[in-house]
Design an enzyme around this catalytic site. Structure first.
Site: not given
Ligand code: SAH
Length: 350
Positions: A93, A340, A120, A106, A117, A113
């Site tokens: 996406e 995000c 996420c 973005c 996390c 991935c």
């Molecule tokens: N792997 C990279 C890029 C992808 S995530 C990274 O970790 O930076 C992009 C951003 O979205 C990151 O800052 C991540 O921590 C944040 N993110 C992930 N899940 C989220 C959620 N449920 N709500 C808000 N931000 C989130």
């Protein structure tokens, strides 16, 4: 899938070798490279400064696969989410976020991935493979077309905050950035590109050495090792906050580019005084600013909940007192799962 090799996997040098080997003038490489990367040609027939014979010859040897926008959604706030069909039909996406003055794309760097996390949505998809440089550049090209069509101006910024961990697909991400910024290709300024990472110290150092002149964002979310490891297990695997900080200091020494920390504040996890103090202490150790981002729920579980606004105020106050700039980022595109951490290929494509 097309069996002919993808011509966009060749460098300009390799194209030159190909032409010379086949008795053509080396400058053809420059012409074709421009068609592929600057003028975004989708087939060889568009390459009108090449003879018909040469176009047919190239078509016999190569293909020019291109991503396809398979599904398109527009949020009530103007945010656009694309489901992008890759060359082997896997899907990632990409999101386009408009504000008054700019449009930010973005982009994704991996299918799924490999990190875990806990907050996420992408983490729930197995990592299938890395995106190739042309698949990354294509997301930018499509975003630029959409920005012109829907918002009336070209794309202005790019963030590697879509699916995947860009620093675990380092070579292809760097090659895509080279194409996005080169005058021979898209010619955008590297200062308008942000690479966001969960924090892979070795690769942060490598990127500092290579210095593509892009900005660096780190998804920090906690400056206390135990808490960070609990919500981002990658923390412990990569040597914890100590190694991360050393790599970030190295980045700043080499590039003089200030780091952005992305930071979610969760109820009952990092909404206490100790967490606030730890973030301030951490951020003081390297030139940085903090984006307090809003949590976007990814399921019905109540493990993660956005902290109260008054906690965000406390964070901001403490950061301000320490001379650290912070902003609170409200989510965009939530109604279409484009915010995000919500990218999870949820749409039904059948
Ligand atoms: N792997 C990279 C890029 C992808 S995530 C990274 O970790 O930076 C992009 C951003 O979205 C990151 O800052 C991540 O921590 C944040 N993110 C992930 N899940 C989220 C959620 N449920 N709500 C808000 N931000 C989130």
């Amino acid at each position: 899938m097309n069996k002919k090799p993808n011509i966009r996997s060749l460098s300009e040098e390799e194209l030159k070798d190909f032409f010379v080997k086949h008795g053509e003038k080396p400058f053809r490489a420059k012409q074709v490279y421009e068609w592929l990367w600057k003028k975004n040609a989708r087939n060889f027939d568009e390459m009108t400064n090449l003879s018909k014979d040469l176009r047919t010859f190239l078509d016999k040897h190569f293909s020019i696969p291109h991503i396809k926008i398979k599904h398109f959604q527009r949020s009530s706030d103007g945010t656009i989410k694309n489901a992008v069909n890759l060359q082997d039909n896997l899907i990632v996406e990409s999101v386009l976020i408009p504000t008054d003055t700019r449009t930010t794309a973005c982009v994704s760097s991996q299918v799924g991935c490999s990190l875990d996390c806990k907050f996420c949505a992408t983490a729930r998809l197995k990592r299938m493979r890395n995106l190739s440089p042309d698949e990354i550049v294509d997301q930018v090209v499509e975003a630029d077309l959409q920005s012109k069509e829907y918002y009336g101006h070209p794309l202005s910024n790019i963030v590697f905050m879509g699916m995947g961990e860009p620093l675990l697909n380092y070579d292809n991400v760097m090659s895509a950035i080279e194409k996005i910024t080169s005058d021979k290709a898209l010619g955008m300024s590297p200062r308008r590109i942000t690479v966001s990472t969960s924090g892979i110290p070795k690769m942060i150092r490598k990127m500092a050495d290579d210095n593509p002149r892009v900005k660096l964002a780190v998804s920090l979310h906690s400056a206390i090792d135990d808490i960070r490891t609990e919500i981002m297990p990658v923390n412990a695997r990569q040597g914890g906050l100590k190694e991360l900080l050393k790599a970030l200091q190295y980045w700043y020494d080499k590039t003089k580019s200030r780091i952005t920390f992305e930071y979610l504040v969760f109820k009952g996890i990092n909404d206490d005084e100790r967490s606030i103090k730890a973030l301030v202490d951490f951020a003081k150790k390297v030139p940085s600013k903090v984006n307090l981002i809003e949590y976007n729920p990814i399921d019905d579980s109540d493990r993660f909940q956005q902290a109260d606004d008054k906690v965000l105020d406390k964070y901001q106050q403490a950061l301000k007192e320490a001379g650290i700039i912070s902003t609170v980022r409200r989510s965009r595109g939530k109604d279409i799962d484009a915010a995000c951490g919500q990218l999870a290929n949820k749409i039904n494509l059948d």
